[in-house]
Design a protein around this motif. Structure first.
Motif, PDB file in Angstrom:
ATOM      1  N   GLU A  78      39.207  26.971 -37.048  1.00 27.37           N
ATOM      2  CA  GLU A  78      40.436  27.697 -37.414  1.00 27.37           C
ATOM      3  C   GLU A  78      40.675  28.874 -36.483  1.00 27.37           C
ATOM      4  OE1 GLU A  78      41.388  27.197 -42.095  1.00 27.37           O
ATOM      5  OE2 GLU A  78      39.564  28.312 -41.617  1.00 27.37           O
ATOM      6  N   GLU A  79      39.625  29.666 -36.235  1.00 31.07           N
ATOM      7  CA  GLU A  79      39.817  30.812 -35.351  1.00 31.07           C
ATOM      8  C   GLU A  79      39.989  30.373 -33.901  1.00 31.07           C
ATOM      9  OE1 GLU A  79      35.518  31.444 -36.988  1.00 31.07           O
ATOM     10  OE2 GLU A  79      37.322  30.382 -37.632  1.00 31.07           O
ATOM     11  N   TYR A  80      39.340  29.239 -33.530  1.00 29.56           N
ATOM     12  CA  TYR A  80      39.549  28.704 -32.176  1.00 29.56           C
ATOM     13  C   TYR A  80      41.030  28.379 -31.963  1.00 29.56           C
ATOM     14  CZ  TYR A  80      39.459  25.459 -28.239  1.00 29.56           C
ATOM     15  OH  TYR A  80      39.707  24.835 -27.041  1.00 29.56           O
ATOM     16  N   GLU A  81      41.599  27.654 -32.933  1.00 30.49           N
ATOM     17  CA  GLU A  81      43.000  27.261 -32.795  1.00 30.49           C
ATOM     18  C   GLU A  81      43.921  28.480 -32.807  1.00 30.49           C
ATOM     19  OE1 GLU A  81      43.471  24.449 -35.948  1.00 30.49           O
ATOM     20  OE2 GLU A  81      42.654  22.782 -34.775  1.00 30.49           O
ATOM     21  N   MET A  82      43.564  29.483 -33.614  1.00 22.81           N
ATOM     22  CA  MET A  82      44.393  30.691 -33.656  1.00 22.81           C
ATOM     23  C   MET A  82      44.419  31.364 -32.283  1.00 22.81           C
ATOM     24  SD  MET A  82      43.860  34.166 -35.926  1.00 22.81           S
ATOM     25  CE  MET A  82      42.423  34.676 -34.971  1.00 22.81           C
ATOM     26  N   TYR A  83      43.249  31.540 -31.669  1.00 22.61           N
ATOM     27  CA  TYR A  83      43.200  32.213 -30.368  1.00 22.61           C
ATOM     28  C   TYR A  83      43.751  31.333 -29.246  1.00 22.61           C
ATOM     29  CZ  TYR A  83      40.675  36.163 -32.323  1.00 22.61           C
ATOM     30  OH  TYR A  83      40.342  37.282 -33.044  1.00 22.61           O
ATOM     31  N   ARG A  84      43.674  30.034 -29.439  1.00 19.37           N
ATOM     32  CA  ARG A  84      44.296  29.155 -28.449  1.00 19.37           C
ATOM     33  C   ARG A  84      45.805  29.342 -28.463  1.00 19.37           C
ATOM     34  NH1 ARG A  84      43.743  22.825 -29.342  1.00 19.37           N
ATOM     35  NH2 ARG A  84      45.023  23.425 -31.131  1.00 19.37           N
ATOM     36  N   GLU A  85      46.397  29.409 -29.665  1.00 14.16           N
ATOM     37  CA  GLU A  85      47.839  29.621 -29.759  1.00 14.16           C
ATOM     38  C   GLU A  85      48.247  30.991 -29.213  1.00 14.16           C
ATOM     39  OE1 GLU A  85      48.829  28.958 -33.821  1.00 14.16           O
ATOM     40  OE2 GLU A  85      48.277  26.822 -33.787  1.00 14.16           O
ATOM     41  N   LEU A  86      47.341  31.953 -29.316  1.00  4.35           N
ATOM     42  CA  LEU A  86      47.622  33.294 -28.798  1.00  4.35           C
ATOM     43  C   LEU A  86      47.387  33.408 -27.293  1.00  4.35           C
ATOM     44  CD1 LEU A  86      45.939  35.373 -31.641  1.00  4.35           C
ATOM     45  CD2 LEU A  86      48.398  35.261 -31.165  1.00  4.35           C
ATOM     46  N   GLY A  87      46.795  32.346 -26.697  1.00  9.58           N
ATOM     47  CA  GLY A  87      46.484  32.378 -25.274  1.00  9.58           C
ATOM     48  C   GLY A  87      45.330  33.301 -24.940  1.00  9.58           C
ATOM     49  N   MET A  88      44.415  33.499 -25.893  1.00 10.83           N
ATOM     50  CA  MET A  88      43.331  34.463 -25.715  1.00 10.83           C
ATOM     51  C   MET A  88      41.949  33.814 -25.635  1.00 10.83           C
ATOM     52  SD  MET A  88      44.582  37.359 -28.461  1.00 10.83           S
ATOM     53  CE  MET A  88      43.049  38.286 -28.290  1.00 10.83           C
ATOM     54  N   LEU A  89      41.864  32.498 -25.490  1.00 10.46           N
ATOM     55  CA  LEU A  89      40.563  31.835 -25.557  1.00 10.46           C
ATOM     56  C   LEU A  89      39.573  32.383 -24.534  1.00 10.46           C
ATOM     57  CD1 LEU A  89      41.325  28.073 -26.297  1.00 10.46           C
ATOM     58  CD2 LEU A  89      40.250  29.752 -27.788  1.00 10.46           C
ATOM     59  N   GLU A  90      40.032  32.621 -23.324  1.00 14.48           N
ATOM     60  CA  GLU A  90      39.116  33.098 -22.289  1.00 14.48           C
ATOM     61  C   GLU A  90      38.480  34.434 -22.680  1.00 14.48           C
ATOM     62  OE1 GLU A  90      40.705  33.165 -18.382  1.00 14.48           O
ATOM     63  OE2 GLU A  90      41.369  31.083 -18.441  1.00 14.48           O
ATOM     64  N   ASP A  91      39.159  35.203 -23.525  1.00 14.77           N
ATOM     65  CA  ASP A  91      38.648  36.512 -23.921  1.00 14.77           C
ATOM     66  C   ASP A  91      37.653  36.431 -25.067  1.00 14.77           C
ATOM     67  OD1 ASP A  91      40.407  37.670 -22.059  1.00 14.77           O
ATOM     68  OD2 ASP A  91      42.024  37.738 -23.545  1.00 14.77           O
ATOM     69  N   VAL A  92      37.669  35.342 -25.828  1.00 18.98           N
ATOM     70  CA  VAL A  92      36.891  35.326 -27.076  1.00 18.98           C
ATOM     71  C   VAL A  92      35.817  34.241 -27.133  1.00 18.98           C
ATOM     72  CG1 VAL A  92      38.757  36.354 -28.425  1.00 18.98           C
ATOM     73  CG2 VAL A  92      38.610  33.862 -28.238  1.00 18.98           C
ATOM     74  N   ILE A  93      35.821  33.275 -26.215  1.00 20.62           N
ATOM     75  CA  ILE A  93      34.829  32.215 -26.249  1.00 20.62           C
ATOM     76  C   ILE A  93      33.491  32.734 -25.722  1.00 20.62           C
ATOM     77  CG2 ILE A  93      34.154  30.013 -25.201  1.00 20.62           C
ATOM     78  CD1 ILE A  93      36.098  29.702 -27.477  1.00 20.62           C
ATOM     79  N   THR A  94      32.413  32.381 -26.432  1.00 23.68           N
ATOM     80  CA  THR A  94      31.060  32.746 -26.017  1.00 23.68           C
ATOM     81  C   THR A  94      30.251  31.480 -25.775  1.00 23.68           C
ATOM     82  OG1 THR A  94      30.232  32.788 -28.288  1.00 23.68           O
ATOM     83  CG2 THR A  94      31.142  34.845 -27.410  1.00 23.68           C
ATOM     84  N   TYR A  95      29.145  31.651 -25.094  1.00 19.52           N
ATOM     85  CA  TYR A  95      28.245  30.530 -24.831  1.00 19.52           C
ATOM     86  C   TYR A  95      26.818  30.961 -25.157  1.00 19.52           C
ATOM     87  CZ  TYR A  95      32.326  28.688 -22.452  1.00 19.52           C
ATOM     88  OH  TYR A  95      33.600  28.240 -22.161  1.00 19.52           O
TER      89      TYR A  95
END
Length: 998
Positions: A387-404
């Protein structure tokens, strides 16, 4: 009997048959299997059916990794009943059994063998490892094939389909390449269900849900600053006092909020190090709560302030051991105020954290937040939550919030402060040390408000039985909402559109609820994760350009010549060709620089393998389907998210529509008490055990008697009941065989020359013919069998056979006896063929008892056609009245027998009082004494006297008992006045005449 009274027993036409009462199925059934193999029964069926309209049931492949369980037996028996019944109703019914051979279950078994030997899979040559997997699958295929055949299942057992056959592997790769070429394949990074134990992504169909006890924690995110957006007041409206009042409110809010904590709740403490934000509900009522007193052993301090959803505040405080009266609600917290807050991670600024968590957390509203449980706030770790992945994807912020932070084995990356090298699960799937480490660190640094444990339903891998996690990984996906190729298709432009329209416009669902289930699943599903990080399977046969991004147009190499070389190699060498030295240069050829491309070594999801079977079975085989589609897919209800689902998506992506016209689903098998079967509980039922004790026909009869649309129960007592019903059927068949001894074609009587009783039987056969054919056509095996069973045991054994025994045994060469034997012959042909799809062994035994011969088999016969002239509804209604009246008479006589007044019904000559004139006329028009098996009977319209026997559920009929008048015929045992007046001593006229014929 006096010494001078002749013994007429040898003059009777007693039944003659070698058909045994005891079936001995466990011993006899293998003999019939050998016979069918010798005569090539399946090939002969194909020859017989040449030119007919085909019917193709496409076999959902079982997995080749263990002995069959009762669910396998249910599934294969249902399929066999479909195929056999369709064949016997005039179709050319083909059945090609198959096996699913690739994937993790087999790979896991080989790894287990390695671990026992102390070997490391990663040190074994990949082709050698794959060969071991292939051999393992081959061994279980041979075992399962014999187990399926033992159940009486017919098909091309000598040439099944296997997903690991070279041609199959070639076609699977070819089907994948269609996704590559039509633009639906892409590489992406998103949270997927991941098995740390098996080190691979899992599809929903590979997951089952079990209860799990999890740590649960309430964590504090400190409000570090508050900046309420300026309140805009126009010059006309604003005064200095207004502006000063706003400033005071902002200052007060800042004083209230800065230093307070937003509290989140989670059941996955290990995700806290990957937190990138917190979200709140836009319409939830929030408040600021202050601690005013505290008990011992409480992590909250007096003066602490917490922002919580009002509906959940009391529960959160209770979890923190703060009772009512130890805290107070300070003020409302508005949406605008929440928007103005900045939060810090609970580990921000902690020594030796190396600044890992010092950056402010994102804080915003999200529609998926509720105030039904937790705190009204949700912590966001987009690498581990969809759910939060899809939210940040729609916001165009994935690169800022994805961790590994989490590696493929479920361990934290080594350089993660405090937690590096900690594992979410241990190697066997139990609790690792990561959760405890996170909880302890939060407690030590003041980030924890409360903790506990919760038991909840949680996804587990159905193979390893270990819990799974959601983990962001780089995977290959099929986009189900992206335009497929040129998008020109009658059913839609995307895979989802085509699938949903196929479900409603092309497919018939049995039961209908199957449509709703698959439709809702496909309507809501995300893109299909195609890749798995394993070794045993068909690889994703594609190349990516080094240095290019997945969004670049030339990231994926799309070259038909390259694809062709791959397919050619797979056809002759199998998918191992992908792993051979020099494979990359070989496939890229002279057109492409091998140094410019990377070869993908992930394997395809095995559901893609089985989803592609329509292409290499239905389309490519000569005995497949003429149009590449199956008439029926038949599996358990779990396959709505499995094979039905993957086949639909795969075919809609490559050929534009569903690969099947019909889908039938059955339930699961449970024990007699309705519990799930488990080896640990000792309540499993093995098909092998049932066939050894009872025979496969009893198992098949259990399937036919059950409502497969729901869950099915089975166990010792249920099987005993099934066996009892089987014996009753067997006795019916034995009676027919005995009564047909020496029956010749010249003995046959035409329908219009038969007595009414025989014509009534043929009328019932005409009705039954329609019911049986409809039942088989609609896959209503329970309904068809129940109709047959009731007819055979109630209308035949308990009525017609009971009535006609006298004529069959005692009559001479009369029209009545010939008519009865003609009907027995007709019954024989219909009952044996109608029951043949269910009782495959018993009906063959019955058939061969009457028609022995090297080439004879009931399974080579179609259902006989029933003449329309047999149907006589008026006659049927009349005999319903006759049989009702008989019930009253037989019940009255049973009362006399119970009271020892008579020993047998032939000693009686009752008087039957009938109020209804039509019924009385019907009884007078037939030999009602024969119908009631009495020596004589009186019929009258006079009112029933008080002492008459009455049946509560049959009005207007009373029976007064009278004993029969006369002497007992020494041949037929009827008591008649004329006995002793004929040439043959002690006989009645009928028996005297029969004796004269001999």
């Amino acid at each position: 009997m006096c010494a001078d009274t002749p013994d007429y027993k040898d003059t009777l036409n007693l039944p003659e048959t070698d058909f045994p009462m005891r079936a001995g199925l466990p011993k006899r059934e293998p003999e019939w299997l050998e016979r069918w193999a010798e005569i090539g029964i399946y090939d002969r069926l194909r020859e017989k059916a040449e030119g007919r309209a085909p019917f193709v049931l496409h076999d959902g492949p079982p997995y080749a990794n263990g002995n069959l369980h009762i669910g396998h037996a249910l599934n294969k028996i249902l399929k066999d009943m479909v195929v056999r019944s369709q064949q016997m109703m005039g179709r050319e019914a083909r059945y090609i059994p198959g096996w699913d051979c690739h994937g993790l279950p087999i790979e896991w078994k080989i790894e287990e063998q390695y671990r026992k030997k102390g070997k490391n899979k990663d040190e074994v040559d990949v082709i050698d490892f794959r060969q071991e997997c292939r051999k393992f699958a081959e061994g279980w295929i041979d075992i399962q094939r014999e187990e399926f055949k033992r159940l009486g299942v017919t098909g091309t057992w000598d040439k099944p389909y296997l997903t690991m056959d070279f041609h199959a592997e070639r076609v699977i790769a070819e089907e994948f390449q269609k996704f590559l070429m039509n633009g639906t394949l892409y590489q992406g990074s998103k949270p997927v269900m991941w098995s740390p134990v098996e080190k691979t992504a899992l599809a929903e169909a590979e997951v089952e849900y079990h209860d799990k006890e999890s740590f649960t924690i309430w964590v504090k995110f400190r409000v570090s600053s508050f900046d309420l957006p300026e309140v805009e007041l126009s010059d006309e409206e604003a005064t200095d006092e207004d502006r000063e009042a706003v400033a005071v409110r902002v200052a007060q809010a800042s004083e209230d909020f800065v230093g307070a904590h937003v509290v989140i709740w989670t059941t996955t403490p290990w995700t806290i190090p990957s937190n990138r934000g917190v979200v709140f509900g836009p319409d939830i009522s929030y408040g600021l709560y202050e601690v005013t007193a505290r008990p011992d052993e409480c992590w909250a301090e007096v003066g602490d302030r917490f922002i919580l959803a009002d509906n959940l505040a009391a529960d959160v405080m209770n979890r923190a051991r703060l009772e009512e009266g130890m805290y107070r609600r300070v003020r409302d917290v508005t949406r605008a105020q929440l928007d103005g807050m900045t939060l810090l991670h609970p580990l921000a600024g902690v020594e030796q954290a190396e600044g890992e968590w010092d950056a402010p957390r994102d804080f915003r509203a999200a529609d998926f937040v509720t105030d039904t449980e937790g705190t009204g706030f949700v912590h966001c770790a987009p690498s581990h939550g969809m759910e939060e992945y899809e939210m940040y994807r729609e916001l165009g912020m994935l690169e800022d919030v994805i961790t590994y932070n989490v590696l493929d084995d479920g361990g934290f990356r080594a350089d993660l402060p405090f937690f590096g090298g900690k594992y979410i699960l241990n190697r066997k799937g139990g609790e690792g040390d990561a959760n405890k480490a996170v909880i302890d660190k939060l407690a030590a640094t003041g980030g924890l408000l409360a903790r506990g444990k919760i038991k909840h339903s949680y996804p587990h891998s159905w193979r390893s039985k270990a819990p799974v996690i959601f983990r962001n990984t780089s995977q290959w996906f099929a986009a189900i909402d992206r335009k497929v190729g040129d998008g020109q298709d009658d059913l839609g432009q995307t895979i989802r559109e085509r699938a949903l329209r196929s479900i409603d416009e092309l497919v018939t669902w049995t039961p209908r609820t199957g449509r709703n289930r698959l439709y809702s699943m496909i309507e809501a599903r995300p893109d299909w994760v195609l890749s798995r990080q394993r070794a045993w399977g068909v690889p994703l046969t594609c190349f990516v350009k080094k240095g290019a991004l997945p969004t670049d147009p030339d990231f994926l190499l799309r070259d038909e010549a390259v694809n062709g070389r791959i397919l050619e190699a797979f056809e002759t060498e199998g998918a191992d060709a992908w792993y051979k030295p020099g494979a990359k240069a070989r496939f890229l050829g002279d057109e492409h620089d091998p140094e410019a491309y990377e070869q993908v070594f992930d394997i395809l999801d095995v559901w893609f393998d089985s989803g592609s079977t329509h292409a290499f079975v239905l389309r490519d085989r000569e005995d497949g389907s003429d149009d590449g589609m199956a008439d029926l897919y038949l599996e358990g209800t779990d396959q709505h998210r499995g094979w039905f689902h993957s086949s639909m998506l795969q075919a809609c992506g490559t050929k534009g529509s569903a690969p099947y016209r019909g889908v039938l689903t059955h339930g699961f098998t449970l024990d007699e008490k309705g519990n799930k079967m488990s080896k640990s509980l000792g309540n499993t039922v093995s098909p092998d055990d049932v066939t050894k004790q009872y025979g496969a026909d009893i198992l098949r009869l259990w399937v036919a008697q059950s409502d497969y649309t729901g869950d099915l129960r089975i166990g010792p007592e249920i099987l005993k009941g099934v066996a009892d019903g089987y014996r009753r059927l067997r006795n019916t068949m034995r009676f027919m065989l005995g009564g047909l001894a020496h029956f010749r074609e010249e003995d046959r009587i035409a329908h219009d020359e038969m007595p009414e009783l025989e014509r009534w039987v043929l009328h019932r056969l005409a009705e039954l013919d329609e019911r049986v054919r409809t039942g088989y056509a609609e896959y209503d095996f329970q309904g068809a069998f129940q109709a047959l069973f009731n007819f055979a045991t109630v209308e035949l054994s308990a009525f017609y056979f009971d009535v006609r025994k006298d004529a069959l045994y005692c009559d001479g060469d009369t029209a009545r006896r010939r008519a009865a034997r003609t009907v027995l012959d007709i019954l024989f042909h219909r009952l044996t063929t109608w029951l043949a799809p269910i009782l495959v062994f018993t009906t063959e035994e019955v058939w061969l008892e009457r028609f022995p011969g090297d080439a004879s088999s009931v399974h080579l016969v179609d259902f006989p056609e029933t003449p329309a002239a047999w149907r006589d509804d008026a006659l049927g209604q009349k005999w319903t009245r006759v049989r009702q009246a008989r019930r009253v008479v037989t019940a009255a006589l049973e009362e006399q027998r119970r009271d020892k007044v008579i020993g047998a019904s032939l000693e009686a000559a009752p008087v039957v009082h009938v109020e209804d004139a039509e019924t009385l006329e019907a009884l007078k028009s037939v030999a009602f004494e024969d119908i009631c098996i009495t020596s004589a009977i009186g019929l009258t319209a006079d009112p029933s006297p008080a002492e008459a026997y009455r049946q509560p559920d049959i009005a207007g009929i009373g029976v007064v008992f009278e004993k029969a008048d006369g002497a007992k015929c020494q041949r037929c045992w009827k008591i008649l006045p004329d006995v002793g007046t004929h040439s043959h001593t002690g006989t009645c006229a009928r028996c005297d005449e029969a004796l004269a014929e001999q």
